[in-house]
Write an enzyme that holds these catalytic residues in place. Structure first.
Site, PDB file in Angstrom:
ATOM      1  N   GLY A 186       0.906  -0.952  -0.015  1.00  0.00           N
ATOM      2  CA  GLY A 186      -0.028   0.043  -0.057  1.00  0.00           C
ATOM      3  C   GLY A 186       0.750   1.354  -0.094  1.00  0.00           C
ATOM      4  O   GLY A 186       0.419   2.395   0.287  1.00  0.00           O
TER       5      GLY A 186
ATOM      6  N   ASN B 220       1.510   3.020  -2.495  1.00  0.00           N
ATOM      7  CA  ASN B 220       0.909   4.087  -3.420  1.00  0.00           C
ATOM      8  C   ASN B 220      -0.419   4.472  -2.709  1.00  0.00           C
ATOM      9  O   ASN B 220      -0.731   5.775  -2.759  1.00  0.00           O
ATOM     10  CB  ASN B 220       0.330   3.472  -4.820  1.00  0.00           C
ATOM     11  CG  ASN B 220       1.561   3.522  -5.631  1.00  0.00           C
ATOM     12  OD1 ASN B 220       1.939   4.712  -6.183  1.00  0.00           O
ATOM     13  ND2 ASN B 220       2.385   2.075  -5.937  1.00  0.00           N
TER      14      ASN B 220
ATOM     15  N   HIS C 142      -0.079   0.889 -13.656  1.00  0.00           N
ATOM     16  CA  HIS C 142       0.613  -0.410 -14.330  1.00  0.00           C
ATOM     17  C   HIS C 142       2.065  -0.075 -14.031  1.00  0.00           C
ATOM     18  O   HIS C 142       2.642   0.938 -14.684  1.00  0.00           O
ATOM     19  CB  HIS C 142       0.327  -0.956 -15.495  1.00  0.00           C
ATOM     20  CG  HIS C 142       1.015  -2.197 -15.548  1.00  0.00           C
ATOM     21  ND1 HIS C 142       0.635  -3.596 -14.986  1.00  0.00           N
ATOM     22  CD2 HIS C 142       2.019  -2.457 -16.208  1.00  0.00           C
ATOM     23  CE1 HIS C 142       1.334  -4.360 -15.499  1.00  0.00           C
ATOM     24  NE2 HIS C 142       2.271  -4.056 -16.363  1.00  0.00           N
TER      25      HIS C 142
ATOM     26  N   ASP D 273      -5.202  -4.761 -17.862  1.00  0.00           N
ATOM     27  CA  ASP D 273      -4.246  -3.830 -18.402  1.00  0.00           C
ATOM     28  C   ASP D 273      -4.490  -3.213 -19.753  1.00  0.00           C
ATOM     29  O   ASP D 273      -3.592  -2.824 -20.430  1.00  0.00           O
ATOM     30  CB  ASP D 273      -2.849  -4.250 -18.297  1.00  0.00           C
ATOM     31  CG  ASP D 273      -2.226  -4.930 -16.782  1.00  0.00           C
ATOM     32  OD1 ASP D 273      -2.624  -4.162 -16.005  1.00  0.00           O
ATOM     33  OD2 ASP D 273      -1.667  -5.814 -16.711  1.00  0.00           O
TER      34      ASP D 273
HETATM   35  C1  GRF Z   1       2.909  -1.002  -7.690  1.00  0.00           C
HETATM   36  O1  GRF Z   1       4.086  -1.214  -8.433  1.00  0.00           O
HETATM   37  C2  GRF Z   1       1.688  -0.893  -8.631  1.00  0.00           C
HETATM   38  O2  GRF Z   1       2.237  -0.035  -9.822  1.00  0.00           O
HETATM   39  C3  GRF Z   1       1.200  -2.105  -9.034  1.00  0.00           C
HETATM   40  O3  GRF Z   1       1.387  -2.899  -7.636  1.00  0.00           O
HETATM   41  C4  GRF Z   1       2.597  -2.066  -6.829  1.00  0.00           C
HETATM   42  C5  GRF Z   1       1.705  -1.882  -5.637  1.00  0.00           C
HETATM   43  O4  GRF Z   1       2.607  -1.380  -4.674  1.00  0.00           O
HETATM   44  N1  GRF Z   1       0.002  -2.153  -9.592  1.00  0.00           N
HETATM   45  P1  GRF Z   1       2.242  -0.706  -3.415  1.00  0.00           P
HETATM   46  O5  GRF Z   1       1.487  -1.839  -2.661  1.00  0.00           O
HETATM   47  O6  GRF Z   1       1.603   0.668  -3.778  1.00  0.00           O
HETATM   48  O7  GRF Z   1       3.687  -0.646  -2.608  1.00  0.00           O
END
Ligand code: GRF
Length: 191
Positions: free
Chosen positions: A12, A14, A104, A145
């Site tokens: 998490g 992001n 992605h 995707d």
């Molecule tokens: C990220 O690389 C995102 O692009 C992908 O999954 C990963 C998630 O990472 N879809 P996080 O859980 O946000 O650290």
């Protein structure tokens, strides 16, 4: 207020960036976290940030429309996928047309599709000796995707970068761009 639900299966990082970005925003807020993994790091973030969360079972996600009701009850406007690994079912896409967004960690249409997630993506990029990689932010349709691309940002790869180095470079781009692109998109939707 436009309300976001973040769907995530993992750490998490992001999700955290998106939450931070909209913490004191005047017209966008993160109102819900949804995960398919009871032990996902993103649920610890939800608890720490005091954001309501839902843990999905495969059964309820694919065989019922219960989630749509829960999202409607909470007046969710947009679904933000941030490392959510389950394919989004048609009924959910129909309920949120052009309102489900994904990031992605590669330059689609390359390195996408089923099985292309996490380190698998970066290992494939490394194996093919690519000189650039990056991020793709896109709408979600019924195939992994393949939805319409909203934005791509690239980074250079050096020959001596490991797959982990590539991941780290791409993750910096994700954290930097995803919250801002979400903001721009929603702001332009809210006329
Ligand atoms: C990220 O690389 C995102 O692009 C992908 O999954 C990963 C998630 O990472 N879809 P996080 O859980 O946000 O650290």
């Amino acid at each position: 207020m436009k309300k976001l639900a973040i769907f995530a299966s993992g750490t998490g990082s992001n999700a955290q960036k998106i939450i931070d970005h909209f913490q004191h925003h005047d017209h966008i807020e993160v109102s819900l976290i949804v995960s398919n993994k009871p032990k996902a790091g993103v649920l610890e973030i939800a608890q720490k940030e005091d954001i309501p969360f839902i843990v999905l079972s495969r059964e309820s996600f694919y065989k019922t429309h219960q989630l749509v009701k829960q999202l409607q009850t909470r007046q969710i406007d947009f679904i933000i996928l941030a490392g959510f690994l389950w394919l989004v079912p048609d009924y959910l896409i129909r309920s949120f047309p052009n309102k489900i967004i994904n990031i992605h960690p590669a330059l689609l249409p390359n390195y996408g599709g089923k099985g292309m997630y996490g380190m698998h993506v970066h290992e494939a990029v490394k194996k093919n000796k690519e000189t650039i990689s990056g991020i793709t932010i896109h709408y979600v349709n019924e195939n992994y995707d393949e939805g319409q691309i909203i934005k791509q940002v690239t980074c250079e790869i050096n020959p001596n970068d490991s797959a982990l180095d590539i991941r780290n470079k791409v993750l910096v781009l994700e954290h930097d761009h995803y919250p801002r692109v979400i903001e721009e998109l929603i702001t332009s939707h809210s006329f």
